[in-house]
Design a protein around this motif. Structure first.
Motif, PDB file in Angstrom:
ATOM      1  N   TYR A 281      43.906  82.452  14.238  1.00 46.87           N
ATOM      2  CA  TYR A 281      44.294  83.848  14.018  1.00 46.87           C
ATOM      3  C   TYR A 281      43.328  84.453  13.004  1.00 46.87           C
ATOM      4  O   TYR A 281      43.026  83.857  11.976  1.00 46.87           O
ATOM      5  CB  TYR A 281      45.727  83.939  13.477  1.00 46.87           C
ATOM      6  CG  TYR A 281      46.763  83.450  14.451  1.00 46.87           C
ATOM      7  CD1 TYR A 281      47.179  82.130  14.460  1.00 46.87           C
ATOM      8  CD2 TYR A 281      47.319  84.325  15.384  1.00 46.87           C
ATOM      9  CE1 TYR A 281      48.113  81.681  15.372  1.00 46.87           C
ATOM     10  CE2 TYR A 281      48.269  83.883  16.292  1.00 46.87           C
ATOM     11  CZ  TYR A 281      48.652  82.553  16.286  1.00 46.87           C
ATOM     12  OH  TYR A 281      49.582  82.107  17.191  1.00 46.87           O
TER      13      TYR A 281
ATOM     14  N   PHE B  83      44.763  92.312  14.740  1.00 50.00           N
ATOM     15  CA  PHE B  83      44.666  90.853  14.603  1.00 50.00           C
ATOM     16  C   PHE B  83      44.517  90.217  15.972  1.00 50.00           C
ATOM     17  O   PHE B  83      45.109  90.665  16.955  1.00 50.00           O
ATOM     18  CB  PHE B  83      45.908  90.302  13.893  1.00 50.00           C
ATOM     19  CG  PHE B  83      45.995  90.731  12.455  1.00 50.00           C
ATOM     20  CD1 PHE B  83      46.687  91.886  12.111  1.00 50.00           C
ATOM     21  CD2 PHE B  83      45.371  90.008  11.447  1.00 50.00           C
ATOM     22  CE1 PHE B  83      46.771  92.305  10.799  1.00 50.00           C
ATOM     23  CE2 PHE B  83      45.448  90.432  10.129  1.00 50.00           C
ATOM     24  CZ  PHE B  83      46.140  91.579   9.796  1.00 50.00           C
TER      25      PHE B  83
ATOM     26  N   ALA C  92      44.336  86.527  18.297  1.00 52.99           N
ATOM     27  CA  ALA C  92      44.625  85.097  18.437  1.00 52.99           C
ATOM     28  C   ALA C  92      43.571  84.544  19.389  1.00 52.99           C
ATOM     29  O   ALA C  92      43.334  85.110  20.451  1.00 52.99           O
ATOM     30  CB  ALA C  92      46.023  84.882  19.005  1.00 52.99           C
TER      31      ALA C  92
ATOM     32  N   ILE D  99      50.479  95.130  21.900  1.00 55.93           N
ATOM     33  CA  ILE D  99      50.529  93.705  21.611  1.00 55.93           C
ATOM     34  C   ILE D  99      50.503  92.986  22.955  1.00 55.93           C
ATOM     35  O   ILE D  99      51.236  93.361  23.878  1.00 55.93           O
ATOM     36  CB  ILE D  99      51.745  93.324  20.741  1.00 55.93           C
ATOM     37  CG1 ILE D  99      51.762  91.818  20.461  1.00 55.93           C
ATOM     38  CG2 ILE D  99      53.043  93.757  21.366  1.00 55.93           C
ATOM     39  CD1 ILE D  99      52.744  91.418  19.363  1.00 55.93           C
TER      40      ILE D  99
ATOM     41  N   LEU E 258      51.296  87.082  15.514  1.00 54.79           N
ATOM     42  CA  LEU E 258      50.509  88.315  15.420  1.00 54.79           C
ATOM     43  C   LEU E 258      51.317  89.428  14.779  1.00 54.79           C
ATOM     44  O   LEU E 258      50.828  90.173  13.921  1.00 54.79           O
ATOM     45  CB  LEU E 258      50.045  88.742  16.825  1.00 54.79           C
ATOM     46  CG  LEU E 258      48.966  87.870  17.476  1.00 54.79           C
ATOM     47  CD1 LEU E 258      48.787  88.246  18.945  1.00 54.79           C
ATOM     48  CD2 LEU E 258      47.629  87.990  16.737  1.00 54.79           C
TER      49      LEU E 258
END
Lengths: 210, 776
Positions: A24, A77, A79, A108, A123
């Motif tokens: 992450y 952010f 992943a 998301i 996240l």
């Protein structure tokens, strides 16, 4: 506007996550170069765009990604699995009606094969923690009323449904607006705050990338 | 360098993409733009301050198939579809039925671009149309109508039946669309009225189109066929044309006497029943409908999916539409203004939700120009509403302009008119929007109440503020009538209660929030009941005073007659509107009974959810963790309490109780589970009994302001009974489970009991909880 594709994670799935090679990190803008002929690529942005285009229904143009990610890169952010982007969260944080700081979760997404492993939860936690650090009074998002997995995810993290919006999506589905109250300002109506002369902190104070 | 449209067209042609120039000449800035853009580094953003999120969402990427409707057109075969090619009767039937279903989709709020416009026959007619009604045909050019062999059935059906039907659909949409553009209806949310640059025959007379349809229907009815199937299909086509004609007629005669319109709506409903008999005979022509039409419209939206619905569903919706329109006519049978207000309120809460067109008509026809039925002013409506509730002295509304309180009162009435009109306007909103708007309106009514209180406590109003002898221990020294502020307070409380209950209907509250919201609405209902009690006391006292004074006057007059003395003119008694008192008394009695029923049900529900909390099936709201691995809380139960009651924060009376007060007053932890279940059952049984008693009050004097909503009230009470019975069944289920108070083993209990919230067939304010043992 929120689009999400997540599934519920249990504690056991989260522990399995630790053994997986998921990294992450925050979004990385293209590196600046002294040589004007050497242009760095928008690698992260391209990967984010490809992921969301692949996973989500709503059509987003490049302008939407740039609107969010170039103004609030610190609220995006990723992943990654083996260096490939497999999940992303995109947010913003700015004054709402000039009386409070409102965070907004715009998108998301997690690739289908890796859903249900707590990646979306991670996240979301990263984004929420960052927004709290940046003095958000509240965080909001929209999600489909029939997206039970998304609702479970957000409600487990303290979000509540503040209102329902009729035929919000292009396919005529309704949406819930969800809100996570973080400070007292979030619980006071804007008209009252405005009459009391409240004003939200200048967004520059939050170290925005420009 | 200036480039002409011709140059560009040639260039475009060479790339095999045909572009139509939109202006006569261009200045090519490509090189300059490219040079400037090259100076921006990846990751940099150049943006005007005024560029907002909505602008970024609306910006389309050309040639992206997800965003650019033009790409649909590039890839389509629509150009090969020949609208003038003959079609069999079964195919014509299919196209008509598809159009009907698409029209109903549009009526539910979809765009024309994803419904009616997707029909290539409609597209052809609209593109051919040059303002002259004779250009509405399936010929290649507007000025060149096709020659039709009247003896060829297929040609005849295409160029007469389908053509007239399609024109009828377009005109119906045109007439509906204009009505949908009103305050009660929200663009994109309720309806999409955008026509994408096409003229929906707005200047073609509906009478002309009606005549064309009726002529086609008549000619088809005269046709015969040796084939049974074809004969049935011809009958079906004629039925559809007649239905279209009748539908158009209802819209043309919107101002006609209600009795005539009622007949037309009934005819529409009956005729729609016959359609399904022949629908199965249709033969599909899927190529007649295409999403690629969106690429040929002036449309800035991304491609939207073609939205059609099953034919049976379309018929059902059509009948719902006509039933809704027919029901609106009953407003003309009103007896009092209060009857109309009650109708608006019941309309807003109706299930299923009324279609946008019906909702628009409630506003357009019955709240026209801010007048009820176009004639009763808001001032009259406000005075009537206050009189029904409080029976205030008539002189309150007859104050001369020379009176010192006149100006202040006038300001109050103007504000009250605005509030009342807004209140009636929101009754035509969809329920989600209704709840949101009520959250705004309670602030307006809160301000109105404050204005009323200031006026009523001013020295100028002392003649209207007769202090009634009340409780000697009352420090305020007596009871004041205060009709204006009492009225504003009543309306505000009602809206606050609705906001909470609509939250249940719209499934906004999670189960762990039910204790709070049920407690709060019970709190509001308790305050409402106290308010009604106060009003009853005022009315009783003022009536007694009036009767006492009347008696004294009669006695004095009798004495004078006996003594043969001249009669003194009787002083006009002005304590209360004595003629309005019976209505007020009955209205308050019914309002109190309804409030008490709701309170009993709330208490029953509260006890039941307390059981779930005690048994660990539902956890009270707590702060959520920063992350799954962190114990730090990011939000607190008190914050969650306050966010939930946020809409009511600015309200002065009743103010939102402090969180600690809520915890104290709502604490049922000292109760045992069996006692709570007993209490829940008792409350629900009590509510059922009260509903049954209320249902027995059917005489006209019992139905104050309910003349138009008797059936709706009966239906609502039946749903309340169902909710009570449903919850009683759930209570029995819980007793069978033999739940014990949780000692912290929450997860174990949660796995054992699954809770679902059922709304269908129950009162929307009181969904029922259903319990089942979870399989291990």
């Amino acid at each position: 506007m929120i689009s999400s594709s997540v599934q519920h994670s249990t504690a056991s799935q989260l522990s399995a996550l630790n053994s997986m090679t998921i990294e992450y990190r925050a979004y990385r803008p293209p590196a600046a170069s002294d040589d004007p002929t050497q242009k760095s690529e928008e690698k992260d942005l391209t990967a984010i765009q490809n992921l969301i285009d692949q996973v989500l229904q709503e059509p987003y143009g490049i302008y939407v990604y740039r609107y969010f990610i170039y103004q609030w890169p610190h609220l995006c952010f990723l992943a990654l699995e083996d260096g490939n982007v497999i999940g992303v969260i995109v947010c913003k944080l700015d004054p709402h009606r000039a009386v409070r700081m409102r965070g907004y979760i715009a998108m998301i997404a997690v690739v289908t094969r890796l859903r249900g492993k707590g990646i979306a939860s991670q996240l979301l936690s990263l984004a929420v923690s960052k927004m709290i650090e940046l003095k958000a009074d509240e965080i909001v998002l929209e999600t489909r009323t029939d997206n039970e997995a998304a609702l479970r995810l957000y409600e487990r993290l303290g979000f509540v449904r503040s209102k329902r919006m009729h035929r919000y999506y292009l396919d005529s589905s309704d949406a819930y607006r969800l809100i996570l109250p973080l400070t007292e300002e979030s619980t006071i109506r804007s008209c009252v705050l405005a009459s009391e002369g409240a004003s939200a902190p200048n967004e520059q104070d939050n170290g925005m990338y420009v | 360098m200036s480039t002409t449209a011709t140059d560009l067209a040639d260039e475009a042609a060479s790339d095999q993409v045909k572009l139509r120039p939109v202006v006569s000449s261009y200045v090519d800035i490509t090189d300059r733009f490219t040079a400037e853009a090259a100076k921006i580094m990846p990751g940099q953003l150049v943006m005007m301050e005024s560029f907002e999120l909505v602008n970024s969402i609306n910006a389309l990427e050309i040639m992206d198939p997800k965003m650019d409707t033009g790409v649909l057109n590039l890839r389509s075969n629509d150009a090969n579809f020949d609208v003038s090619a003959p079609r069999s009767p079964q195919e014509i039937l299919y196209i008509m039925d598809e159009l009907f279903a698409l029209e109903m989709s549009w009526c539910t709020g979809c765009a024309l671009s994803q419904t009616i416009y997707t029909c290539l026959y409609i597209e052809h007619l609209l593109n051919n149309f040059n303002g002259v009604q004779e250009s509405l045909h399936f010929g290649t050019r507007a000025s060149d109508p096709p020659s039709i062999d009247q003896n060829d059935l297929d040609q005849f059906l295409l160029h007469h039946a389908l053509r007239s039907y399609a024109i009828g659909v377009i005109k119906t949409c045109d007439l509906m669309r204009r009505q949908l553009q009103c305050k009660g209806i929200f663009e994109e949310e309720d309806a999409v009225t955008e026509t994408y640059g096409l003229d929906l025959l707005q200047f073609v007379s509906p009478g002309y189109i009606l005549a064309v349809i009726e002529a086609a229907a008549f000619q088809i009815e005269c046709k015969t066929s040796s084939s049974d199937t074809t004969q049935q299909v011809l009958t079906g086509i004629a039925q559809r044309l007649n239905l279209r004609a009748t539908t158009l007629r209802t819209m043309m005669l919107a101002e006609a006497p209600p009795a005539m319109l009622q007949q037309l709506y009934s005819a529409c409903i009956q005729m729609a029943d016959t359609l399904s008999e022949t629908h199965e005979l249709a033969v599909a022509v899927p190529t007649a409908f295409s999403m690629a039409v969106q690429g040929r419209l002036e449309c800035g939206m991304p491609p939207r999916p073609l939205l059609e619905m099953p034919f049976a569903k379309a018929v059902e919706l059509y009948q719902q539409l006509q039933t809704g329109m027919s029901d609106l006519l009953r407003i003309h049978e009103y007896g009092s203004i209060g009857d109309i207000v009650s109708y608006f309120e019941h309309f807003a809460l109706r299930l299923p939700d009324e279609l946008p067109y019906v909702r628009s008509q409630l506003h357009q026809q019955y709240l026209k120009d801010g007048r009820l039925l176009g004639k009763t002013t808001m001032r009259e409506a406000v005075i009537s509403d206050i009189t029904d509730l409080c029976s205030p002295m008539p002189s309150l509304f007859e104050i001369p302009s020379s009176h010192p309180a006149y100006a202040a009162l006038e300001d109050f009435y103007v504000q009250a008119e605005r509030c009342f009109e807004s209140y009636l306007t929101v009754m035509s909103h969809n329920k989600c929007r209704l709840r949101q708007r009520l959250c705004g309106l309670i602030l307006d009514w809160n301000a109105l109440q404050a204005v009323a209180e200031t006026i009523e406590s001013s020295p100028e109003m002392v003649q209207f503020s007769l202090v009634l002898q009340g409780n000697p221990d009352d420090p305020s020294g007596g009871l004041h009538p205060l009709p204006l502020s009492s009225w504003a307070y009543y309306r505000k409380l009602k809206m606050m209660v609705w906001i909470v209950f609509l939250g249940f209907e719209l499934d906004i509250y999670k189960l762990d929030e039910w204790p709070l919201m049920l407690w709060y609405v019970d709190y509001l209902l308790g305050i409402t009941d106290t308010h009604f009690k106060r009003l009853e006391t005022v009315v009783e006292s003022m009536t007694a005073l009036h009767q006492q004074q009347q008696q004294q006057q009669n006695t004095a007059a009798k004495k004078n007659r006996k003594k043969k003395q001249p009669q003194q003119s009787a002083q006009k008694l002005d304590y209360i509107n004595i003629e309005a008192v019976p209505r007020t008394t009955m209205l308050l009695t019914r309002l109190r009974a309804e409030t008490e029923i709701f309170r009993e049900i709330c208490r029953g529900y509260l006890c039941l959810v307390a059981v779930l909390t005690l048994a660990g099936i539902v956890n009270p709201p707590r702060g959520a963790q920063t992350s799954p691995s962190s114990s730090a809380l990011r939000t607190s139960p008190e914050l969650l309490y306050r966010i939930r009651l946020k809409p009511f924060g600015p309200i002065v009376a009743p103010e939102v109780p402090p969180y600690e007060t809520y915890l104290q007053l709502s604490d049922l932890n000292n109760w045992t589970i069996p006692a709570l279940l007993d209490n829940a059952q008792m409350s629900l049984n009590g509510a059922q009994k009260m509903v049954s008693q209320l249902n027995k009050l059917t005489r006209p004097e019992h139905l104050v302001n309910a003349k138009l909503v008797g059936e709706s009230m009966t239906k609502t009470r039946l749903l309340l009974l169902r909710s009570c019975i449903g919850m009683n069944v759930s209570i029995m289920r819980l007793r069978q489970m033999k739940l014990v108070q949780s000692d912290g083993g929450e997860r174990e209990v949660k796995r054992k009991v699954k809770v679902t919230i059922e709304q269908e067939n129950y009162h929307p304010f009181f969904p029922v909880l259903v319990f089942a043992e979870n399989e291990q």
